[in-house]
Structures are given as C-alpha cells and as structure tokens.
Write a protein that holds these residues in place. Structure first.
Motif, PDB file in Angstrom:
ATOM      1  N   ILE A 142       0.869  -1.369   0.042  1.00 15.81           N
ATOM      2  CA  ILE A 142       0.037  -0.057  -0.048  1.00 15.81           C
ATOM      3  C   ILE A 142       0.812   1.312   0.120  1.00 15.81           C
ATOM      4  N   SER A 143       1.960   1.158   0.868  1.00 20.93           N
ATOM      5  CA  SER A 143       2.511   2.521   1.028  1.00 20.93           C
ATOM      6  C   SER A 143       3.462   2.764  -0.435  1.00 20.93           C
ATOM      7  N   SER A 144       4.006   1.643  -1.186  1.00 24.61           N
ATOM      8  CA  SER A 144       4.601   1.938  -2.401  1.00 24.61           C
ATOM      9  C   SER A 144       3.637   2.333  -3.340  1.00 24.61           C
ATOM     10  N   LEU A 145       2.483   1.882  -3.465  1.00 23.59           N
ATOM     11  CA  LEU A 145       1.637   2.400  -4.400  1.00 23.59           C
ATOM     12  C   LEU A 145       0.925   3.780  -4.168  1.00 23.59           C
ATOM     13  N   ALA A 146       1.003   4.204  -2.915  1.00 21.22           N
ATOM     14  CA  ALA A 146       0.600   5.694  -2.629  1.00 21.22           C
ATOM     15  C   ALA A 146       1.534   6.394  -2.720  1.00 21.22           C
ATOM     16  N   ILE A 147       2.891   6.195  -2.813  1.00 21.66           N
ATOM     17  CA  ILE A 147       4.108   7.042  -3.043  1.00 21.66           C
ATOM     18  C   ILE A 147       4.204   7.266  -4.478  1.00 21.66           C
ATOM     19  N   LYS A 148       3.990   6.357  -5.440  1.00 23.36           N
ATOM     20  CA  LYS A 148       3.993   6.310  -6.822  1.00 23.36           C
ATOM     21  C   LYS A 148       2.861   7.159  -7.185  1.00 23.36           C
ATOM     22  N   SER A 180      -6.822 -20.843 -12.628  1.00 26.51           N
ATOM     23  CA  SER A 180      -7.216 -20.977 -11.277  1.00 26.51           C
ATOM     24  C   SER A 180      -7.536 -19.495 -11.012  1.00 26.51           C
ATOM     25  N   THR A 181      -8.531 -19.257  -9.907  1.00 18.28           N
ATOM     26  CA  THR A 181      -8.978 -18.181  -9.408  1.00 18.28           C
ATOM     27  C   THR A 181      -8.046 -17.299  -8.620  1.00 18.28           C
ATOM     28  N   ARG A 182      -6.756 -18.158  -8.217  1.00 22.33           N
ATOM     29  CA  ARG A 182      -5.840 -17.465  -7.376  1.00 22.33           C
ATOM     30  C   ARG A 182      -4.772 -16.567  -8.196  1.00 22.33           C
ATOM     31  N   PHE A 183      -5.229 -16.342  -9.557  1.00 23.01           N
ATOM     32  CA  PHE A 183      -4.547 -15.168 -10.112  1.00 23.01           C
ATOM     33  C   PHE A 183      -5.223 -13.744 -10.207  1.00 23.01           C
ATOM     34  N   ALA A 184      -6.296 -13.844  -9.270  1.00 23.60           N
ATOM     35  CA  ALA A 184      -6.823 -12.443  -8.922  1.00 23.60           C
ATOM     36  C   ALA A 184      -5.990 -11.504  -7.908  1.00 23.60           C
ATOM     37  N   ASP A 185      -5.093 -11.059  -8.382  1.00 25.95           N
ATOM     38  CA  ASP A 185      -3.893 -10.203  -7.508  1.00 25.95           C
ATOM     39  C   ASP A 185      -3.252  -9.084  -8.432  1.00 25.95           C
ATOM     40  N   GLY A 186      -3.048  -8.014  -7.537  1.00 25.61           N
ATOM     41  CA  GLY A 186      -2.563  -7.182  -8.562  1.00 25.61           C
ATOM     42  C   GLY A 186      -1.128  -7.406  -8.893  1.00 25.61           C
ATOM     43  N   PHE A 187      -0.433  -8.038  -8.288  1.00 19.83           N
ATOM     44  CA  PHE A 187       0.961  -8.298  -8.706  1.00 19.83           C
ATOM     45  C   PHE A 187       1.089  -9.231  -9.964  1.00 19.83           C
ATOM     46  N   PHE A 203       0.320  -5.246 -11.853  1.00 28.84           N
ATOM     47  CA  PHE A 203      -0.128  -3.925 -11.183  1.00 28.84           C
ATOM     48  C   PHE A 203       1.106  -3.593 -10.392  1.00 28.84           C
ATOM     49  N   GLY A 204       2.164  -4.452 -10.146  1.00 32.30           N
ATOM     50  CA  GLY A 204       3.274  -3.998  -9.226  1.00 32.30           C
ATOM     51  C   GLY A 204       2.706  -4.441  -7.768  1.00 32.30           C
ATOM     52  N   ALA A 205       1.576  -4.220  -7.226  1.00 29.70           N
ATOM     53  CA  ALA A 205       1.122  -4.618  -5.998  1.00 29.70           C
ATOM     54  C   ALA A 205      -0.370  -4.043  -5.984  1.00 29.70           C
ATOM     55  N   GLU A 206      -1.181  -4.212  -5.133  1.00 30.89           N
ATOM     56  CA  GLU A 206      -2.510  -3.777  -4.803  1.00 30.89           C
ATOM     57  C   GLU A 206      -2.760  -3.210  -3.715  1.00 30.89           C
ATOM     58  N   VAL A 207      -3.618  -2.263  -3.430  1.00 31.57           N
ATOM     59  CA  VAL A 207      -4.128  -1.818  -2.023  1.00 31.57           C
ATOM     60  C   VAL A 207      -5.491  -2.733  -1.650  1.00 31.57           C
ATOM     61  N   GLY A 208      -6.087  -3.498  -2.637  1.00 31.27           N
ATOM     62  CA  GLY A 208      -6.984  -4.319  -2.168  1.00 31.27           C
ATOM     63  C   GLY A 208      -7.671  -4.629  -3.343  1.00 31.27           C
ATOM     64  N   ILE A 209      -8.823  -5.332  -3.152  1.00 32.44           N
ATOM     65  CA  ILE A 209      -9.706  -6.006  -4.279  1.00 32.44           C
ATOM     66  C   ILE A 209     -11.123  -5.555  -3.899  1.00 32.44           C
ATOM     67  N   SER A 210     -11.750  -4.712  -5.251  1.00 31.89           N
ATOM     68  CA  SER A 210     -12.702  -4.305  -4.981  1.00 31.89           C
ATOM     69  C   SER A 210     -13.793  -5.111  -5.649  1.00 31.89           C
ATOM     70  N   PRO A 231     -12.818   1.840  -9.536  1.00 30.99           N
ATOM     71  CA  PRO A 231     -12.194   0.551  -9.864  1.00 30.99           C
ATOM     72  C   PRO A 231     -12.613  -0.724  -9.301  1.00 30.99           C
ATOM     73  N   ARG A 232     -12.532  -1.618 -10.168  1.00 31.36           N
ATOM     74  CA  ARG A 232     -13.020  -3.100  -9.840  1.00 31.36           C
ATOM     75  C   ARG A 232     -11.997  -4.117  -9.808  1.00 31.36           C
ATOM     76  N   GLY A 233     -12.015  -5.086  -9.048  1.00 30.82           N
ATOM     77  CA  GLY A 233     -10.875  -6.162  -9.046  1.00 30.82           C
ATOM     78  C   GLY A 233      -9.917  -5.295  -8.231  1.00 30.82           C
ATOM     79  N   PRO A 234      -8.593  -6.050  -8.594  1.00 27.96           N
ATOM     80  CA  PRO A 234      -7.316  -5.892  -7.887  1.00 27.96           C
ATOM     81  C   PRO A 234      -6.966  -4.101  -8.140  1.00 27.96           C
ATOM     82  N   VAL A 235      -7.123  -3.513  -7.124  1.00 23.64           N
ATOM     83  CA  VAL A 235      -6.790  -2.019  -7.529  1.00 23.64           C
ATOM     84  C   VAL A 235      -5.284  -1.879  -7.317  1.00 23.64           C
TER      85      VAL A 235
END
Length: 441
Positions: free
Chosen positions: A145-151, A378-385, A389-396, A402-406
């Motif tokens: 979350i911090s890295s996404l916020a900074i960028k 697999s559903t396990r691919f639902a991930d920002g990385f 996306f580099g990372a994610e702040v969460g999934i909406s 925004p919807r899905g990995p954010v």
C-alpha cells in the motif's frame, strides 16, 4: 474529576492528535503530488533499500507478533496472513521496485480538445489525496500500500490489526527512513495503533479522501456504515469453480486443487465447487483423491454424496468464506443453474469455469456477476502483482470502477483544465451563438 470525565478528556486528546496527524499527511501529500516521476521512483528505491537493511528487525518483530497471536488462539487462516517470513518479505521488497518501474499514473492527459479557437480543454489525472487503509493481519500489505501511495502521489494513514502491531511499526519505521533519505517528508506514510484511532479516522472526511478496509465481512460492513468517506473494498471472497460437462477432467482437477490449496487463506481461493451432473462421477472420483491428499475437508449436497462419502453441506456453506482447507461441492444440471448459484451466493470477487466449449465459456463470462471471470485457470490469479500492477491496495467487488485488484490506476482521479484568452460563455448562447469546434488535438 470523575472517571468518565477523564475518559472523555483522553478521547478528546486522541481525536485532536489524530486531526493534527491527518493535517500533516494532507500537507505532505500535496507536496508529493507535484514531484516528478524520477523523484518518486528514487524514493521507492530508497524505501526498498531501507526495508532490506531493516529485514532482521522486521522479521524479529513479526516472530514476536506470531507467537503472541498463537498464544492468544488466533485462527489458522489469520495466522497464515500474519506470518511474514524472509521469502514473503523479499517478495514485498521486489514489489516496491516493480512499482517504481510502472508508468506514472499522475499527469496523464486523457482528453485534449479544442472547444473553440484559443479555448482548450484537458482532462489530466491527479492523486486522490489521502488514503485511510485499515486491515487485519497481513503486515506485507503495509509495503504494498505504501509503495502504491508514493508512486501515485497520495498520502496514506495505515491501521493494522492489533495482532500485527510490532510488524507494522517495524515496517513503517523503515519506509519512513527511506523516504527521509530520498528527501521526502515521511509524514506521507502514517501508522495508527489503537482501535479508538480507527473510529476517529472514519470521521475525518475533511482530510481523508478514500477508506480501504481489508478484513472480515462484519468489519467492512461496520466501516461502510460508520463513515461519510467513500469506501473501496470487498467484504467476502466466496469464489467458485464450475466444472462444465465439456471440461477436460485432468485440467479441471489441477485447477480445482490449485484454487483451493495453493493458499487457502487468500480471498481468491475457491470455497465452492460446482460440477455438471454429466461429468460429476468421473470428475469427483478423481478430484477427491487429489484434494484429500492435501487434507481438504469436503462437504457436499445430496447428489455429491451419492458419489462421495463425505459430510452434508448446509445452506450456510454456500455463503461461507472458509479461508481454510474446506470445500463445499454441489452437482448442477446445467450451465444456467451454475450461473444462478454463483450470482445468488457469490461475493462478486472471482469466478472460474473449466470447459473446452468456447461458447459455454463466453456465456459464463458474460452472465456471471463478478469483478473477475476466468476460463480454464485458477482463481488464485486475482492479484495485483500477478496482473502486472506491481502490487495492490485491495480488491474491490463494487460495480463502479475501480473493480477487481486495485493498483495505481485506482488511486488517481482527474481534473479538467480549461485555458482560454478572455473567452466568455455568453458568446456561445442565444440566437447568434457561436458554435463550438470540439476538435480533438
């Protein structure tokens, strides 16, 4: 002074302190928002370096948290999210550097249009401002979350669960050191540590622009009902895999095992397996061996139990996010029945179909209401990385974006910039109104 007045005084003091913290974060975020891309990327590299230097301290803090949580009887699912080992920390640090490599989402010109000669409109992306992120366990979320916020040029106020307090403090300390070394005000990343601060944070609609809760269904609902700040997030991860009559059995078994067991505590692990009756016996007799080898506890409806000797599933099972090695199974008569079940009981997170019939897959993906709809994976691919996306702040799981990995794109909004040369609206109204050119530049 009475006890109640002492408590009230303490509450007022805490609220005042948090108000000052939020003001500092807002001011620092406004400065961060104007920094060039290169400077933000250098800051992220400095943060990654600081996290590497502090790794022993961070891992020790997490070990203390994990032991205390284990002594307190924490659930296996929450413990899995809390544990931050060397491999997971290294992965989080790699994520910081990956975010630095991503395109800057700030300053993108989305619209560039001449309304008339000398009157030019631009729509330009800009940061949201200040994010308030509240999460249970998952100390690695601090880094993402911090890295996404900074960028994205946003300030962030973090509130981790009490079970992860030492881990979060060690991580934020390192992140702030990295920011300071890069010449950026560390106040853009803040950490709260008490439940009282969480309640006060939800009241700061003047300073906080978006709340992102990551936790249980009850917790997310509580947040949504107790703030006027926009809320982004998902309450449950009740995900499904539907094995169609035209599925490749071996492929479907492999997908089911991965989607359930690769990381059962994740919100994108499946909780229910739906199987077409035409393939039920063949698939289930093979799948049960692979799943039970990995110690998955199975529950089934009546038709499943005609094939497998397993306990009965109840109505409550269809809506339960186990976050553990538990899987409910239901045999369905058709694609339509599978879709209806998912749209009734699913949480709009991630849903998958295993089938070799492309038209069936297309129908499933069009009619299932979820942020992610998958075919033969697999559903396990639902991930920002994993989405890049580099990372994610969460999934909406909300309908509006925004919807899905954010990732970064979900942390910016936009402004309309209009530049003229003495233009006035009266010129373009009335019987002699001058027409607009509306020419994209």
């Amino acid at each position: 002074m009475t006890f109640s007045s002492v408590a009230d005084s303490s509450s007022v003091s805490a609220a005042s302190s948090l108000l000052l913290l939020a003001q500092q974060t807002r001011d620092s975020a406004r400065s961060l928002a104007t920094l060039p891309t290169e400077q933000k990327n250098q800051a992220l590299e400095a943060v990654a370096d600081a996290l590497e230097m502090a790794a022993p301290e961070i891992l020790t803090a997490n070990q203390v948290d994990c032991q205390a949580a284990k002594d307190a009887g924490i659930s296996a699912a929450l413990y899995a999210r809390l544990k931050l080992d060397e491999s997971k920390l290294k992965g989080a640090i790699v994520g910081v550097r990956d975010v630095a490599k991503l395109p800057d989402p700030v300053g993108e010109v989305q619209i560039h249009r001449e309304l008339d000669q000398g009157l030019v409109l631009k729509r330009i992306t800009c940061p949201l401002g200040v994010l308030g992120v509240i999460f249970e366990a998952r100390p690695d979320a601090v880094v993402q979350i911090s890295s996404l916020a900074i960028k994205s040029g946003n300030g962030v106020i973090l509130k981790g669960g009490k079970e992860a307090i030492r881990s979060c403090e060690a991580l934020v300390k390192a992140i702030r050191q990295g920011l300071s070394q890069a010449g950026i005000d560390p106040a853009v990343v803040q950490l709260l540590t008490t439940r009282e601060e969480t309640l006060e944070l939800l009241k700061l609609d003047q300073y906080v622009d978006l709340i992102i809760p990551r936790g249980s269904n009850a917790f997310v609902r509580f947040v949504q009902q107790n703030t006027h700040i926009p809320v982004l997030g998902h309450a449950d991860g009740v995900c499904h895999l539907y094995v169609d009559r035209a599925a490749d059995v071996q492929k479907a078994v492999m997908i089911a095992v991965d989607a359930k067991t690769q990381y059962p505590a994740a919100c994108n692990a499946i909780e229910t397996l739906l199987v077409h009756r035409a393939i039920a016996s063949e698939f289930l007799l093979e799948a049960v061996v692979a799943l039970q080898m990995r110690k998955v506890e199975l529950r089934g409806d009546d038709r499943t139990r005609e094939i497998l000797n397993i306990p009965a599933a109840t109505e409550a099972d269809w809506t339960t996010e186990y976050s553990d090695l538990v899987l409910s199974i239901k045999v369905v008569d058709s694609l339509e029945q599978a879709i209806a079940h998912i749209n009734t009981y699913g949480s709009r997170h991630t849903e998958a179909i295993a089938t070799e019939d492309l038209q069936t897959a297309a129908t499933f993906m069009a009619q299932v209401d979820a942020a992610g709809v998958y075919h033969n994976c697999s559903t396990r691919f639902a991930d920002g990385f994993r989405y890049g996306f580099g990372a994610e702040v969460g999934i909406s799981t909300q309908k509006m974006p925004p919807r899905g990995p954010v990732g970064l794109e979900g942390l910016v909004t936009y402004k309309y910039h209009l530049t003229g040369d003495g233009h006035i609206a009266a010129t373009y109204t009335g019987p002699k109104a001058k027409p607009f050119t509306h020419r994209d530049l």
